[in-house]
Design an enzyme around this catalytic site. Structure first.
Site, PDB file in Angstrom:
ATOM      1  N   ARG A 627       0.843  -1.202   0.000  1.00  0.00           N
ATOM      2  CA  ARG A 627       0.000   0.000   0.000  1.00  0.00           C
ATOM      3  C   ARG A 627       0.876   1.249   0.000  1.00  0.00           C
ATOM      4  O   ARG A 627       1.834   1.339   0.770  1.00  0.00           O
ATOM      5  CB  ARG A 627      -0.898   0.011   1.239  1.00  0.00           C
ATOM      6  CG  ARG A 627      -1.953   1.120   1.235  1.00  0.00           C
ATOM      7  CD  ARG A 627      -2.619   1.324   2.596  1.00  0.00           C
ATOM      8  NE  ARG A 627      -3.109   0.088   3.177  1.00  0.00           N
ATOM      9  CZ  ARG A 627      -4.317  -0.427   2.953  1.00  0.00           C
ATOM     10  NH1 ARG A 627      -5.170   0.197   2.174  1.00  0.00           N
ATOM     11  NH2 ARG A 627      -4.667  -1.565   3.514  1.00  0.00           N
ATOM     12  N   THR A 633       4.474  11.778  -0.824  1.00  0.00           N
ATOM     13  CA  THR A 633       5.740  11.532  -0.128  1.00  0.00           C
ATOM     14  C   THR A 633       6.393  10.245  -0.633  1.00  0.00           C
ATOM     15  O   THR A 633       7.616  10.155  -0.691  1.00  0.00           O
ATOM     16  CB  THR A 633       5.546  11.481   1.407  1.00  0.00           C
ATOM     17  OG1 THR A 633       4.577  10.487   1.727  1.00  0.00           O
ATOM     18  CG2 THR A 633       5.100  12.827   1.948  1.00  0.00           C
ATOM     19  N   GLU A 704      14.156   3.026   0.183  1.00  0.00           N
ATOM     20  CA  GLU A 704      15.406   2.671  -0.489  1.00  0.00           C
ATOM     21  C   GLU A 704      15.191   1.889  -1.779  1.00  0.00           C
ATOM     22  O   GLU A 704      16.141   1.495  -2.440  1.00  0.00           O
ATOM     23  CB  GLU A 704      16.287   1.871   0.478  1.00  0.00           C
ATOM     24  CG  GLU A 704      16.808   2.749   1.608  1.00  0.00           C
ATOM     25  CD  GLU A 704      17.227   1.964   2.831  1.00  0.00           C
ATOM     26  OE1 GLU A 704      16.415   1.128   3.279  1.00  0.00           O
ATOM     27  OE2 GLU A 704      18.335   2.191   3.329  1.00  0.00           O
TER      28      GLU A 704
HETATM   29 MO1  MOS Z   1      19.198   3.660   5.900  1.00  0.00          MO
HETATM   30  S1  MOS Z   1      21.036   3.363   5.078  1.00  0.00           S
HETATM   31  O1  MOS Z   1      19.050   2.266   6.879  1.00  0.00           O
HETATM   32  O2  MOS Z   1      19.146   5.130   6.634  1.00  0.00           O
END
Ligand code: MOS
Length: 744
Positions: A627, A633, A704
């Site tokens: 989700r 953001t 990430e």
């Molecule tokens: Mo991330 S490299 O776990 O802030």
């Protein structure tokens, strides 16, 4: 308070198929709300670690060692004590931390600064009445050293390399026989990719303001991603009970991993504040951020891929050299994504750590995938060419619904859908043979790569209170490092409680609030979001009871509770107030499924045939991460990740002087992160997905994901444009020039 706090605790042992976020009436979830902390940030009223004011505040400037290995013989503090404004020179050889803390560690980082393990190690702090006076004295402070022979070139220290202990990924993993599969396969490649040391280069330098209270407790205003474990690191470094340490970290100007653990300025500020009996603020100079916090390790990756004629992988090998300081076991987990992205029976994914006297290597945005996917996805591009198979098709042929090593299913996985959607939206079918597209002086090319980022759930808690005026407060030691935590946590509470987002106050970044794992590893939204969810679920049950209806027939919307033909303001229902704490921790779902977010990157570049200049023309990322809690953001996270990818591909490189380990480029003028002109219009698209195995909010990590594979897409586009394959990153024009076609 009337409704005494209760805790709603969940261990993720089973799938959680029903989510209150699907049945809420408020319509707050997933909407592209502006950041609720945005106005404070742009108006300068958000208080960062270096902005807390105290009447008797003293300013600290850190003293950096100027040798690469050896020890401090003496520090002549008297030589600077009489300089204008100087209060004291503080040095505590035993307790000062030599290196930054690693993410999530609860023990003290390596302490002891008489021994110098790397150039730039923090050995003392000068405190003065002004920053300038402290800096002036620190730079003049006479220090004598005894120099040892250090190791300043990892390539020259290969024989000392060792297999590091398993961490987030195994140090060494072998399945089947890669050598044999390589020998038997009709098509194989065996190539070596290299990526350099990198720095997170967050805008806000590391900063701490230390204040001791009368009762011997310490409050540290710091720029830290994980206050709960950071408080433990700080307490242990100082020899205090963790109960005596409070960390406040309300706003953080970027961390990208560099602020997961405490950095040397924190302990220095605390010890100095104690010694002079005044609050002390220590802000690292930009050069000290580079020299004395963390870098991402350099990597050298041998990629071996073997495939059948139809492209099915029979072997995947990724054997990496990484580096870190002697005695520090953290290793860049290069192979972390390689374990799960493609099928293939024979596998060898290993790491060898080379000890070197460089600044500590630690986590930096998407540890592992950010660089490991460069090697893997460029090698896949090479394999596709050798097989004469389209690079997108090669990925699809090797997609798998079962973890190829653990044999368990993926909790959710939309790799093929992301590849198809991306290829379609990008116009991938227009891609041509390498070095065949030219517009005047510019060679044009397209490249792509897959993206994967492991999903983690980390134990976290949060408290939610509903007040008699119908507003609510969410509090947790969770942080917002610029990612949008404030906003998405408010949206989750709003959706479940039917209280508008602007009536929900967020109190984050304070260890006085319920503990949380903080921001790291892309687990923040899933973990803290679930804690908020669970607190709100309990409150919702209480509201149903007050309404004398079953929870499943209660509607909460715009501050009203609606059920059994009546409608009551929520504030009235809670009497003097109602509170509950939510608590989540990982359970069996972690081992019964493999959890990761997936995506696909596409890039188009132009390379100047005369100068070798590379321009990214456009990039598209398609991502599936369960989700999406806030479309705006979430998109920003992916834009940031893709921008990081451009940096990894084309500009970012820390240079170490191999005579003494010193960083040659240690500021933002010399260490090149992509700037606005380097980044074209980026396009981000999300696929609809829910993950019932991940957590009750059905969201996986997104922070990430955007960087994973992004650099490889750019690199593969450069190859497609030029026909020149550069395997040593970043791809700078000097590496391209010798291979570019003659202008003729
Ligand atoms: Mo991330 S490299 O776990 O802030």
């Amino acid at each position: 308070m009337l409704g005494l706090g209760t805790t709603n605790s969940l261990t993720m042992d089973k799938p959680h198929s029903d989510s209150l976020l699907d049945t809420g009436a408020q319509g707050a979830i997933s909407r592209p709300f502006d950041r609720i902390d945005g106005p404070k940030k742009v108006s300068g009223s958000a208080t960062y670690a270096a902005e807390y004011a105290f009447d008797d505040l003293a300013y600290g400037f850190l003293v950096s060692a100027r040798i690469g290995a050896g020890k401090v013989v003496s520090i002549d503090a008297d030589a600077v004590r009489s300089l204008p404004g100087v209060i004291d020179v503080v040095c505590d050889f035993k307790r000062f931390i030599r290196v930054a803390g690693q993410g999530g560690e609860t023990k003290a980082p390596t302490q002891g600064v008489q021994e110098i393990a790397f150039s730039g190690e923090i050995i003392a702090i000068v405190v003065a009445e002004s920053y300038e006076a402290a800096r002036d004295a620190a730079l003049q402070l006479p220090v004598t050293y005894e120099t040892d022979q250090g190791v300043f070139d990892p390539k020259a220290n290969r024989e000392a390399a060792y297999t590091p202990p398993d961490a987030v990924t195994p140090g060494h993993f072998a399945q089947g026989d890669v050598d044999k599969a390589m020998a038997e396969a009709p098509v194989s490649i065996d190539v070596t990719y290299m990526t350099p040391s990198q720095n997170s280069a967050a805008m806000e330098p590391h900063a701490s303001t230390a204040v001791w209270e009368e009762d011997g407790s310490l409050t540290l205003y710091g720029a830290y991603q994980m206050p709960t474990s950071d408080a433990s690191q700080l307490a242990k470094s100082l020899g205090l009970s963790v109960k005596k340490v409070r960390i406040v970290s309300r706003y953080i100007g970027g961390g990208f991993g560099s602020k997961l653990g405490i950095a040397p300025e924190s302990v220095a500020a605390a010890i100095a504040a104690k010694q002079i009996g005044r609050p002390v603020k220590a802000v690292m100079a930009r050069q000290q951020v580079f020299e004395a916090t963390v870098r991402r390790s350099d990597t050298e990756q041998r990629l071996r891929l073997a495939a059948n004629a139809n492209g099915r992988l029979t072997a995947i090998g990724q054997e990496s050299y990484v580096s870190n300081q002697p005695g520090e076991d953290y290793f860049e987990p290069v192979g972390i994504g390689t374990h799960m992205i493609y099928a293939g029976e024979n596998r060898l994914i290993s790491h060898l750590q080379i000890p070197v006297n460089y600044v500590l290597s630690g986590s930096m945005r998407a540890p592992g995938e950010a660089v490991g996917m460069v090697g893997l996805e460029c090698a896949m591009d090479e394999l596709a060419e050798k097989l004469s198979i389209d690079p997108v098709a090669l990925r699809k042929v090797n997609d798998t619904s079962v973890d190829p090593e653990k044999g368990v299913p993926f909790s959710s996985r939309s790799l093929t859908a992301a590849l198809d959607e991306g290829a379609h939206r990008f116009g991938w079918e227009r891609r041509c043979e390498p070095a065949t597209q030219r517009e005047g002086e510019w060679l044009i090319g397209m490249g792509m790569a897959a993206a994967v980022r492991g999903n983690m759930l980390m134990e976290s808690s949060a408290k939610v209170e509903i007040h008699p005026d119908g507003s609510a407060t969410v509090s947790s030691a969770m942080t917002d490092i610029g990612t949008g935590s404030y906003t998405i946590l408010a949206q989750i509470a709003s959706e479940i409680l039917g209280i508008p987002v602007d009536r929900i106050e967020l109190q984050l970044g304070d260890t006085n609030a319920p503990p949380a794992a903080g921001s790291g590893g892309s687990w923040g939204a899933g973990s803290s979001g679930s804690a908020v969810y669970l607190a709100c679920e309990r409150l919702r049950d209480k509201l149903a009871k007050a309404m004398e209806v079953g929870a499943d027939t209660l509607t909460l919307k715009d501050g009203m509770a609606i059920g059994a033909n009546r409608s009551v303001p929520i504030g009235e229902l809670v009497g003097e107030g109602l509170e509950a704490t939510g608590h989540i921790k990982p359970g069996k779902q972690e081992s019964e499924t493999t959890q990761a977010s997936f995506g696909a990157h596409f890039a188009e570049v132009a390379v100047n045939v005369v100068t070798g200049e590379i321009r990214v023309r456009r990039m598209l990322g398609v991502f599936a991460a369960g989700r999406v809690l806030n479309a705006k953001t979430a998109r920003s996270q992916c834009l940031g990740g893709m921008t990081f990818g451009i940096g990894t591909a084309l500009t970012e490189e820390l240079y170490h002087d191999t005579r003494n380990g010193r960083l040659v480029n240690r500021d933002l003028a010399e260490y090149h992160v992509p700037v606005n002109a380097d980044v074209p219009q980026l396009e981000v698209h999300f696929l609809q997905e829910r993950d019932i195995h991940a957590n009750p909010i059905h969201a996986k990590g997104i922070g990430e994901l955007g960087i994973s594979g992004a650099a490889a897409a750019v690199a593969n586009a450069v190859y497609n444009a030029t026909g020149v394959r550069v395997r040593e990153f970043p791809i700078t024009l000097d590496k391209l020039l010798p291979g570019l076609p003659n202008m003729g």
